[in-house]
Design an enzyme around this catalytic site. Structure first.
Site, PDB file in Angstrom:
ATOM      1  CB  CYS A 134      -0.277   2.306   5.774  1.00  0.00           C
ATOM      2  SG  CYS A 134      -1.115   0.553   5.326  1.00  0.00           S
ATOM      3  CB  CYS A 169      -0.974   0.014   1.157  1.00  0.00           C
ATOM      4  SG  CYS A 169      -1.776   1.560   1.465  1.00  0.00           S
ATOM      5  CB  CYS A 198      -4.376  -0.898   2.097  1.00  0.00           C
ATOM      6  SG  CYS A 198      -3.555  -1.175   3.450  1.00  0.00           S
ATOM      7  CG  ASP A 219      19.965  -1.357 -13.135  1.00  0.00           C
ATOM      8  OD1 ASP A 219      19.781  -2.634 -13.424  1.00  0.00           O
ATOM      9  OD2 ASP A 219      19.892  -1.167 -11.708  1.00  0.00           O
ATOM     10  CB  CYS A 265      -4.359   2.256   5.986  1.00  0.00           C
ATOM     11  SG  CYS A 265      -4.341   2.546   4.190  1.00  0.00           S
TER      12      CYS A 265
END
Length: 412
Positions: free
Chosen positions: A204, A201, A217, A338, A220
């Site tokens: 949170c 999430c 989520c 990368d 939360c």
């Protein structure tokens, strides 16, 4: 929108003229379009030039990791139904390139601007947009771009309290969290095939639950908002529940999703979905993407895929096996140096296709394909790869600079 009085000071006019001259010199020297260097020079001479150029325009900003160039093009076509448009159609999406594009559109009413994710908050401050479209956030250019949640936080802070109507993808938790700070959001159910950047999430850090197409989520209560626009198969559903057919010359589910978001943006400016979608049909290719070109007696379809989310969508477009596939990967500055993201792409989707590997990082890609148990050949260049393919159609998938190399070689 401001009145039509000339917003440009004498200094700004000198900056625009100098920028155009430098861009023209760069083009004459064969160094590309010159838009970025021209914009840099212009901004050096007048740091407020972008804001001045945007002053008389109704501005739309489009930002995302995937799909922003195509969506910018679709929105621009749709808004041409309502008036002249200026746009950075070739994808120069940082402040210098944007400034250069707007400097060329003195008669325009609308500015449709693609913006690099890192620069969205600053460009929004300068251009006072009427609408901002947010499509997705996904891992990309790992050495340059911030981690996706940091980008989402940057958007969230930069857009807090913005007067713009934010048209945002309800299916991407990172986008929803970023857009939720805005007082005026139009949610679009545009879908999201790639989910690996949003299992935790963003609010949170809890674990995201994903039943079916929904998400929330469990810790939360942060959850998917109710969309007012939705992509449904080959149709866009508008806020009144009417279904409008999507007819595009661009292939794939991702482009239907881009069209759904574009229709929602067009509606902010009073262009009805039917008109917007009909105009989008005009778009055949976007900066060479999806073009089919003849090269060495074969038909090459050119597909751009820059990161795992893009590769996943692109695999769904290609002809079924045994159509040959050429893969080209570079890792230059514009790609990100990368290449670890190659390990996030599911190359087993290419099983049954003859695969040919080219590009600066062909050996990195070869190792990845070996692990995925794919049959492939490493080639020196695209000419050799094409020669090894039978006559007929070849799917060519390349990341950003590899795609530019390819276009130069095959004359697109």
């Amino acid at each position: 929108m401001a009145g039509n009085s000339d917003p440009l000071t004498p200094r700004a006019k000198i900056a625009v003229t100098a920028g155009k001259a430098v861009a023209a010199a760069s083009r004459a020297a064969g160094r590309g379009s010159g838009s970025v260097i021209g914009g840099r020079v212009a901004l050096k001479l007048d740091p407020d030039l972008l804001a001045r150029l945007a002053q008389n325009l109704d501005v739309v900003l489009v930002s995302a990791t995937n799909g922003k160039t195509t969506t910018t093009r679709l929105i621009a076509e749709a808004l041409r139904a309502a008036g002249p448009v200026v746009s950075n159609a070739l994808g120069a999406n940082m402040p210098a390139g944007i400034t250069s594009a707007l400097a060329g559109g003195s008669e325009a009413r609308y500015g449709v601007i693609e913006v690099d994710e890192k620069y969205l908050a600053g460009v929004a401050r300068d251009t006072d947009p009427k609408c901002i479209a947010l499509l997705n956030l996904s891992r990309d250019q790992l050495d340059r771009a911030a981690e996706t949640r940091m980008l989402a936080e940057n958007w969230r802070e930069g857009l807090a309290g913005s007067k713009a109507v934010v048209v945002a993808n309800a299916d991407d938790p990172l986008v929803v969290w970023a857009a939720s700070s805005s007082p005026n959001v139009v949610w679009v159910a545009a879908g999201q095939m790639w989910k690996d950047d949003a299992w935790s999430c963003p609010s949170c850090g809890g674990v995201m639950q994903r039943p079916g197409d929904d998400w929330f989520c469990g810790e939360c209560g942060f959850r998917r908002p109710q969309p007012s626009w939705a992509l449904s198969g080959d149709h866009v559903l508008d806020p009144h529940g009417s279904a409008w057919p999507i007819r595009l010359q661009l292939p794939g589910r991702a482009n239907k999703a881009n069209a759904a978001s574009s229709a929602a943006v067009a509606a902010v400016f009073g262009v009805p979905p039917q008109v917007a979608l009909e105009r989008m049909y005009q778009v055949q290719a976007v900066a060479g993407r999806y073009d089919v070109v003849q090269f060495m007696d074969r038909d090459l379809r050119l597909l751009l895929a820059k990161n795992p989310a893009g590769w996943l969508e692109t695999f769904s477009l290609i002809d079924p096996a045994p159509a040959p596939v050429i893969l080209s990967v570079n890792a230059r500055g514009a790609d990100g140096t990368d290449t670890s993201w190659l390990w996030d792409v599911d190359y087993t989707r290419l099983t049954g296709h003859p695969i040919f590997v080219v590009g600066d990082r062909k050996l990195d890609l070869a190792v990845r394909l070996e692990v995925a148990n794919q049959h492939f050949q490493v080639c020196e260049n695209v000419d050799q790869a094409v020669q090894l393919c039978p006559p007929g159609r070849i799917e060519v998938i390349a990341n950003y600079t590899a795609f530019q190399d390819l276009r130069r070689r095959v004359g697109n």
